[in-house]
Design a protein around this motif. Structure first.
Motif, PDB file in Angstrom:
ATOM      1  N   ARG A 468      -5.241   2.556 -10.104  1.00 52.47           N
ATOM      2  CA  ARG A 468      -5.612   3.182  -8.825  1.00 52.47           C
ATOM      3  C   ARG A 468      -6.657   2.354  -8.084  1.00 52.47           C
ATOM      4  NH1 ARG A 468     -10.552   5.612  -9.354  1.00 52.47           N
ATOM      5  NH2 ARG A 468     -11.264   6.041 -11.482  1.00 52.47           N
ATOM      6  N   ASP A 469      -6.785   2.636  -6.826  1.00 50.81           N
ATOM      7  CA  ASP A 469      -7.751   1.979  -5.943  1.00 50.81           C
ATOM      8  C   ASP A 469      -9.158   2.512  -6.211  1.00 50.81           C
ATOM      9  OD1 ASP A 469      -8.294   0.482  -3.208  1.00 50.81           O
ATOM     10  OD2 ASP A 469      -9.242   2.456  -3.068  1.00 50.81           O
ATOM     11  N   VAL A 470     -10.168   1.625  -6.100  1.00 52.85           N
ATOM     12  CA  VAL A 470     -11.549   2.096  -6.265  1.00 52.85           C
ATOM     13  C   VAL A 470     -12.476   1.679  -5.129  1.00 52.85           C
ATOM     14  CG1 VAL A 470     -11.440   2.192  -8.785  1.00 52.85           C
ATOM     15  CG2 VAL A 470     -12.187   0.081  -7.683  1.00 52.85           C
ATOM     16  N   ASN A 471     -12.106   0.665  -4.323  1.00 56.61           N
ATOM     17  CA  ASN A 471     -13.051   0.213  -3.298  1.00 56.61           C
ATOM     18  C   ASN A 471     -12.436   0.047  -1.911  1.00 56.61           C
ATOM     19  OD1 ASN A 471     -11.522  -2.083  -3.570  1.00 56.61           O
ATOM     20  ND2 ASN A 471     -13.258  -3.485  -3.842  1.00 56.61           N
ATOM     21  N   GLY A 472     -11.195   0.523  -1.747  1.00 54.91           N
ATOM     22  CA  GLY A 472     -10.595   0.469  -0.420  1.00 54.91           C
ATOM     23  C   GLY A 472      -9.893  -0.818  -0.090  1.00 54.91           C
ATOM     24  N   GLU A 473      -9.868  -1.796  -0.992  1.00 52.50           N
ATOM     25  CA  GLU A 473      -9.137  -3.039  -0.751  1.00 52.50           C
ATOM     26  C   GLU A 473      -7.736  -2.978  -1.356  1.00 52.50           C
ATOM     27  OE1 GLU A 473     -12.569  -6.535  -0.519  1.00 52.50           O
ATOM     28  OE2 GLU A 473     -11.350  -6.309  -2.315  1.00 52.50           O
ATOM     29  N   ALA A 474      -7.657  -2.475  -2.569  1.00 53.23           N
ATOM     30  CA  ALA A 474      -6.408  -2.569  -3.318  1.00 53.23           C
ATOM     31  C   ALA A 474      -5.295  -1.733  -2.693  1.00 53.23           C
ATOM     32  CB  ALA A 474      -6.642  -2.145  -4.763  1.00 53.23           C
ATOM     33  N   PHE A 475      -5.615  -0.563  -2.127  1.00 51.28           N
ATOM     34  CA  PHE A 475      -4.547   0.283  -1.602  1.00 51.28           C
ATOM     35  C   PHE A 475      -3.852  -0.403  -0.420  1.00 51.28           C
ATOM     36  CE2 PHE A 475      -7.453   1.450   1.756  1.00 51.28           C
ATOM     37  CZ  PHE A 475      -6.649   1.880   2.809  1.00 51.28           C
ATOM     38  N   ALA A 476      -4.616  -1.136   0.405  1.00 48.43           N
ATOM     39  CA  ALA A 476      -4.018  -1.820   1.550  1.00 48.43           C
ATOM     40  C   ALA A 476      -3.080  -2.932   1.100  1.00 48.43           C
ATOM     41  CB  ALA A 476      -5.116  -2.384   2.451  1.00 48.43           C
ATOM     42  N   VAL A 477      -3.471  -3.658   0.040  1.00 45.17           N
ATOM     43  CA  VAL A 477      -2.611  -4.710  -0.489  1.00 45.17           C
ATOM     44  C   VAL A 477      -1.350  -4.105  -1.077  1.00 45.17           C
ATOM     45  CG1 VAL A 477      -2.445  -6.520  -2.230  1.00 45.17           C
ATOM     46  CG2 VAL A 477      -4.551  -6.254  -0.907  1.00 45.17           C
ATOM     47  N   THR A 478      -1.479  -2.962  -1.754  1.00 48.03           N
ATOM     48  CA  THR A 478      -0.305  -2.298  -2.330  1.00 48.03           C
ATOM     49  C   THR A 478       0.674  -1.874  -1.245  1.00 48.03           C
ATOM     50  OG1 THR A 478      -1.516  -1.542  -4.274  1.00 48.03           O
ATOM     51  CG2 THR A 478       0.456  -0.302  -3.673  1.00 48.03           C
ATOM     52  N   ASN A 479       0.177  -1.423  -0.094  1.00 51.58           N
ATOM     53  CA  ASN A 479       1.072  -1.037   0.997  1.00 51.58           C
ATOM     54  C   ASN A 479       1.860  -2.236   1.505  1.00 51.58           C
ATOM     55  OD1 ASN A 479       0.508   1.696   0.995  1.00 51.58           O
ATOM     56  ND2 ASN A 479      -1.239   1.496   2.388  1.00 51.58           N
ATOM     57  N   ILE A 480       1.195  -3.387   1.582  1.00 48.63           N
ATOM     58  CA  ILE A 480       1.909  -4.600   2.004  1.00 48.63           C
ATOM     59  C   ILE A 480       2.941  -4.987   0.947  1.00 48.63           C
ATOM     60  CG2 ILE A 480       1.636  -7.052   2.504  1.00 48.63           C
ATOM     61  CD1 ILE A 480      -1.168  -6.382   3.555  1.00 48.63           C
ATOM     62  N   LEU A 481       2.557  -4.912  -0.312  1.00 52.24           N
ATOM     63  CA  LEU A 481       3.495  -5.237  -1.389  1.00 52.24           C
ATOM     64  C   LEU A 481       4.674  -4.280  -1.371  1.00 52.24           C
ATOM     65  CD1 LEU A 481       4.249  -6.716  -4.027  1.00 52.24           C
ATOM     66  CD2 LEU A 481       2.787  -5.090  -5.245  1.00 52.24           C
ATOM     67  N   GLN A 482       4.413  -2.994  -1.164  1.00 51.51           N
ATOM     68  CA  GLN A 482       5.476  -1.993  -1.135  1.00 51.51           C
ATOM     69  C   GLN A 482       6.478  -2.298  -0.007  1.00 51.51           C
ATOM     70  OE1 GLN A 482       5.894   2.872  -0.514  1.00 51.51           O
ATOM     71  NE2 GLN A 482       3.886   1.908  -0.444  1.00 51.51           N
ATOM     72  N   GLN A 483       5.959  -2.611   1.165  1.00 48.05           N
ATOM     73  CA  GLN A 483       6.855  -2.915   2.289  1.00 48.05           C
ATOM     74  C   GLN A 483       7.671  -4.167   2.011  1.00 48.05           C
ATOM     75  OE1 GLN A 483       3.812  -3.075   5.327  1.00 48.05           O
ATOM     76  NE2 GLN A 483       4.379  -1.058   6.148  1.00 48.05           N
ATOM     77  N   ALA A 497       0.062   4.147   0.058  1.00 47.89           N
ATOM     78  CA  ALA A 497      -1.037   4.318  -0.891  1.00 47.89           C
ATOM     79  C   ALA A 497      -2.286   4.682  -0.099  1.00 47.89           C
ATOM     80  CB  ALA A 497      -1.262   3.039  -1.687  1.00 47.89           C
ATOM     81  N   VAL A 498      -3.182   5.433  -0.730  1.00 46.31           N
ATOM     82  CA  VAL A 498      -4.372   5.914  -0.033  1.00 46.31           C
ATOM     83  C   VAL A 498      -5.615   5.466  -0.786  1.00 46.31           C
ATOM     84  CG1 VAL A 498      -3.163   7.915   0.921  1.00 46.31           C
ATOM     85  CG2 VAL A 498      -4.324   8.099  -1.304  1.00 46.31           C
ATOM     86  N   PRO A 499      -6.769   5.397  -0.111  1.00 39.04           N
ATOM     87  CA  PRO A 499      -8.001   5.013  -0.812  1.00 39.04           C
ATOM     88  C   PRO A 499      -8.266   5.930  -2.007  1.00 39.04           C
ATOM     89  CG  PRO A 499      -8.342   5.004   1.560  1.00 39.04           C
ATOM     90  CD  PRO A 499      -6.994   5.591   1.339  1.00 39.04           C
ATOM     91  N   GLY A 500      -8.518   5.318  -3.150  1.00 37.84           N
ATOM     92  CA  GLY A 500      -8.772   6.074  -4.368  1.00 37.84           C
ATOM     93  C   GLY A 500      -7.522   6.565  -5.068  1.00 37.84           C
ATOM     94  N   GLY A 501      -6.356   6.319  -4.476  1.00 40.66           N
ATOM     95  CA  GLY A 501      -5.108   6.821  -5.037  1.00 40.66           C
ATOM     96  C   GLY A 501      -4.431   5.802  -5.946  1.00 40.66           C
ATOM     97  N   CYS A 502      -3.288   6.213  -6.482  1.00 46.51           N
ATOM     98  CA  CYS A 502      -2.541   5.355  -7.409  1.00 46.51           C
ATOM     99  C   CYS A 502      -1.881   4.199  -6.683  1.00 46.51           C
ATOM    100  CB  CYS A 502      -1.483   6.180  -8.147  1.00 46.51           C
ATOM    101  SG  CYS A 502      -2.167   7.264  -9.420  1.00 46.51           S
ATOM    102  N   THR A 510       7.492   3.197  -4.735  1.00 46.92           N
ATOM    103  CA  THR A 510       6.429   3.942  -4.071  1.00 46.92           C
ATOM    104  C   THR A 510       5.358   4.282  -5.100  1.00 46.92           C
ATOM    105  OG1 THR A 510       7.582   6.038  -4.460  1.00 46.92           O
ATOM    106  CG2 THR A 510       7.990   4.921  -2.353  1.00 46.92           C
ATOM    107  N   PRO A 511       4.095   4.470  -4.675  1.00 41.06           N
ATOM    108  CA  PRO A 511       3.006   4.734  -5.627  1.00 41.06           C
ATOM    109  C   PRO A 511       3.199   6.068  -6.359  1.00 41.06           C
ATOM    110  CG  PRO A 511       2.152   4.069  -3.486  1.00 41.06           C
ATOM    111  CD  PRO A 511       3.607   4.341  -3.290  1.00 41.06           C
ATOM    112  N   ILE A 512       2.929   6.069  -7.661  1.00 42.53           N
ATOM    113  CA  ILE A 512       3.064   7.294  -8.445  1.00 42.53           C
ATOM    114  C   ILE A 512       1.964   7.375  -9.501  1.00 42.53           C
ATOM    115  CG2 ILE A 512       5.579   7.460  -8.176  1.00 42.53           C
ATOM    116  CD1 ILE A 512       5.771   6.408 -11.093  1.00 42.53           C
ATOM    117  N   TYR A 513       1.660   8.616  -9.877  1.00 45.24           N
ATOM    118  CA  TYR A 513       0.900   8.906 -11.103  1.00 45.24           C
ATOM    119  C   TYR A 513       1.937   9.300 -12.135  1.00 45.24           C
ATOM    120  CZ  TYR A 513      -2.374  11.153 -14.352  1.00 45.24           C
ATOM    121  OH  TYR A 513      -3.102  11.508 -15.472  1.00 45.24           O
TER     122      TYR A 513
END
Length: 797
Positions: A468-483, A497-502, A510-513
């Motif tokens: 999961r995301d912890v600092n607000g950077e990783a979720f944005a990269v995951t969205n680009i990777l997902q697309q 993906a959302v800040p703090g989310g999986c 798509t992101p999942i827990y």
């Protein structure tokens, strides 16, 4: 196979030859002369240790299984204060550590090296038969001991699953009938101080109590390559309180409180090769170009400026034992334990001044209960035991990783200016285990006895996890990777993906827990026969089968497939051995040969990132078929008055059988067929000799030396011989052979109330490696401790 078994057969044939030779002179040896029987004989006869390996008190020499045992006094003499120190008394025992610092125990090459706190071991640790749920919880087990027993081979019948390699049972010292106390203090190199003590005695006519403590401080021997700095100070506090109740002749109860607090500094490794995952991103990584390779020194390392690797661990346990004699022949026994553990550790395993930091947070709540009934019938010829137990372990773990100092996290940096630099591997694990067991020992005659036992275990594991995301950077990269990935696959199913989310991508990209279950049952069993051709000699043969439960990983997972469970493994063991005291009880041999048929060995494996972005991925796999065979020999001698010589040797031959596709630690495709097991050296040897002598009527002295040898081995599965890829080349990550020499010189008062000794360990300052593995862009090795010297004193009141 026959050709490879020659070394094992020769070793045990020597033991049998010595045994037969002893029978020739047995009757003469059992009729000592008058001079020998009075005084001197008592000085150099061998000590007999009583063990409870089969959950009843027996002499070690009468138990038909491979066991190494040592008393508390013997452990103190060799400066053994933790589980890791057992390598000094058993050559088949190996200790390494996982990537995040948790201990990994191995007996005869059987181990399991996973990153997760909830990873169940193949070598289980017990205190007074009560299990510790996971290896990280075992630090307080070694305080104030009566003895330790190392049981080799599958122990599933009496000790449960997750003991395919063996079991370590610590027996704590119990309250005494009169007031007594003791204190032991040690000072050694690098300003390391250890202080321990106990107070014991009766609290009333029916209640006894004992409290014990141990403190370990200092010892920072590592130094930074990039600046002036030292690392490695210990700060460990351990304690135990035991209360024993004996209200009547047929009822006894024991209540024990254990705990430890560890605030030591966490040991990094050493960089000895640089192999970037994405060479094009080197310029983006701060400090990466300044990293230098470590010299061949046990003390060299490095860590990121401003963040010191450290441990922050707390453990508390309450356990109870109640024994009630229903009659003279039947006893009802209850064991219960509740354990809580918390860790907030900081690890920097790579050993470089770059920003790669792991914040390892975890919590464990563990409940264990056992109820059994045992007794003797048929004029004590038949000993029986039946029982059931229940265990419930809940684990919460978050591995927060700051990986800004690695090239892999800059995969989308050129396009976005963002690095997936910080993320957390989150896992929630609930394991419930239920088992029923039975065991029988029947003496057919004075010379022959047979043994049989079985246990059925059912385990339910519920697991949930993701990265999961912890600092607000990783979720944005995951969205680009997902697309990007959905575009390649021709689908349109974007779920942001959302800040703090999986961040872990599921089957639909798509992101999942990910929530999963693993429910498995197994039947462990053991059968054996013992033969005593004469007094003091035991020949035995056993067949046993043990299981280790499946488990889930807690790792960095870009895709859900990495979080799949590993199924249970099984080990079918064949063993034959001999134990004999010879030549008037002044020599002892203990030898065995064994063959292990291993199915579905659990392995922390690797695979190449299917997305082509992050290098290699971690995941758990089962190796379908493998085997181990080998031999062990132990010899104790009293060649002269006051002289004791101990020699122990282990031969191992481990192999993966059949084609087994996989990847080595560098992400290179390979076939595991023919690979030996990690941490399974072919040859291991221990030699210890001590000479006792009188100084005055009230004072005696001793001088001793010890030598430990281990042949070369692998640090992880697959043959790492090094390779060249473009401009980067890797040395082999095989672990070279090494030998360590130590000594001790001391004095003991005539009444045994006080003692003092000077000791040295690794006195030749041998540079040796205990683990080597690729971490992100580096190949890192962990080394043993340098030469250390110290002085210890002890007093009993």
């Amino acid at each position: 196979m026959i050709r490879h078994m020659k070394s094992a057969v020769r070793l045990t044939s020597s033991a049998l030859a010595l045994t037969m030779a002893s029978q020739v002179c047995a009757q003469e040896a059992q009729r000592p002369s008058t001079d020998l029987a009075s005084g001197p004989a008592a000085v150099f006869e061998l000590e007999e240790i009583v063990v409870t390996a089969q959950k009843r008190s027996e002499r070690l020499s009468d138990v038909g299984m491979a066991i190494t045992a040592a008393t508390g006094d013997q452990l103190r003499l060799q400066n053994i204060r933790d589980v890791n120190g057992l390598v000094k008394i058993d050559p088949s025992f190996v200790v390494t550590e996982s990537n995040y610092g948790a201990p990994v125990y191995s007996i005869r090459g059987i181990n399991y090296n996973d990153f997760s706190l909830s990873a169940s071991p193949t070598v289980s640790v017990y205190q007074d038969e009560v299990p510790y749920a996971y290896p990280a919880l075992t630090k307080s087990a070694t305080v104030d001991l009566q003895r330790v027993e190392v049981l080799k081979g599958p122990q599933g019948t009496l000790y449960g699953q997750n003991a395919t390699g063996g079991a370590i049972n610590y027996i704590a010292a119990k309250p005494t009938s009169s007031l007594s106390a003791g204190v032991d203090a040690t000072y050694q190199s690098y300003n390391q101080v250890n202080l321990g003590g106990f107070l014991s005695g009766p609290l009333s006519d029916t209640v006894g109590g004992r409290i014990a403590f141990e403190v370990d401080r200092g010892g920072a021997y590592q130094w930074s390559q990039s600046r002036d700095g030292r690392l490695g100070d210990k700060e460990v506090y351990k304690g135990r309180a035991t209360f024993q109740f004996d209200p009547s002749d047929n009822l006894a109860a024991t209540l024990t409180f254990n705990g430890f607090r560890d605030k030591s500094e966490n040991r990094p490794g050493q960089v000895f090769a640089f192999i970037p995952t994405r060479p094009q991103n080197i310029v983006n990584v701060p400090g990466l170009s300044d990293v230098t390779l470590a010299p061949h020194s046990n003390r060299a390392t490095d860590w990121f400026t401003g963040v010191r690797p450290r441990l922050d661990q707390k453990f508390g346990q309450v356990s109870g034992r109640v024994e009630y004699g229903l009659n003279d022949d039947v006893t009802l026994t209850y064991l219960g334990s509740y354990q809580r553990y918390r860790q907030r550790d900081i690890a920097q395993p790579i050993g470089a001044n770059v920003e790669q930091i792991i914040y390892n947070n975890g919590d464990v709540n563990s409940l264990f209960q056992e109820l059994r009934l045992g007794g003797e019938v048929a004029d004590q010829r038949l000993t029986w035991l039946v029982g059931a137990n229940y265990a419930r372990d809940r684990v919460r773990e978050d591995q927060i990783q700051n990986s800004r100092g690695t090239t892999a996290v800059y995969a989308f940096y050129a396009a976005t200016g963002l690095a997936q630099s910080s993320f957390a591997n989150t896992g929630r694990n609930l394991s419930v285990s239920k088992a029923g067991f039975a065991n029988l020992d029947f003496n057919l005659s004075e010379q022959v006895s047979i043994h049989a036992g079985g246990r059925y275990t059912w385990t339910d594991i519920d697991h949930g996890g993701c990265t999961r995301d912890v600092n607000g950077e990783a979720f944005a990269v995951t969205n680009i990777l997902q697309q990007t990935l959905q575009s390649r696959a021709g689908i349109n199913n974007f779920v942001p993906a959302v800040p703090g989310g999986c961040l872990t991508l599921g089957p639909g990209l798509t992101p999942i827990y990910l929530e999963q279950e693993l429910n498995q049952g197994n039947f462990s069993w053991r059968a054996g026969v013992d033969f005593k051709p004469q007094a003091g000699t035991l020949l035995y043969a056993t067949i046993s089968k043990g299981y280790k439960a499946g488990s889930f990983p807690n790792i960095t997972a870009t895709t859900y497939s990495q979080l799949g469970p590993v199924g249970q493994e099984s080990l079918l063991a064949y063993e034959a051995g001999v134990k004999s005291r010879m030549f008037g009880n002044f020599a002892e041999i203990d030898g065995s040969v064994f063959y292990y048929d291993y199915k579905d060995k659990q392995l922390a494996g690797r695979a190449v990132d299917p997305f082509g972005l992050f290098g290699v991925f971690n995941l758990l796999v089962n190796v379908p078929n493998s085997r181990v065979y080998g031999a062990e020999m132990g010899l104790k001698l009293r060649p002269a008055t006051g002289t004791l010589v101990k020699m122990q040797g282990t031969y191992l031959n481990s192999r993966v059988q059949g084609d087994t596709p996989g990847y080595d630690g560098f992400g290179v495709a390979t076939n595991l067929k023919g690979s030996s097991f990690p941490d399974a050296p072919k040859y291991s040897l221990l030699i210890d000799a001590q000479q006792d002598f009188a100084i005055t009527e009230d004072l005696s002295g001793f001088v001793g030396a010890n030598y430990r040898y281990r042949s070369g081995s692998l640090s992880a599965m697959a043959t790492y011989n090094g390779f060249t890829s473009g401009a980067y080349s890797s040395p082999s990550t095989r672990l070279p052979a090494y030998g360590l020499l130590g000594f001790r010189v001391g004095v003991v008062s005539g009444d045994g109330r006080w003692n003092a000794q000077i000791f040295g360990e690794n006195v030749t300052n041998k540079y040796y490696i205990t683990k080597a593995q690729k971490f992100s862009d580096f190949v890192t090795r962990f080394t043993g401790t340098p030469a250390t010297y110290g002085i210890s004193v002890g007093h009993r009141f």
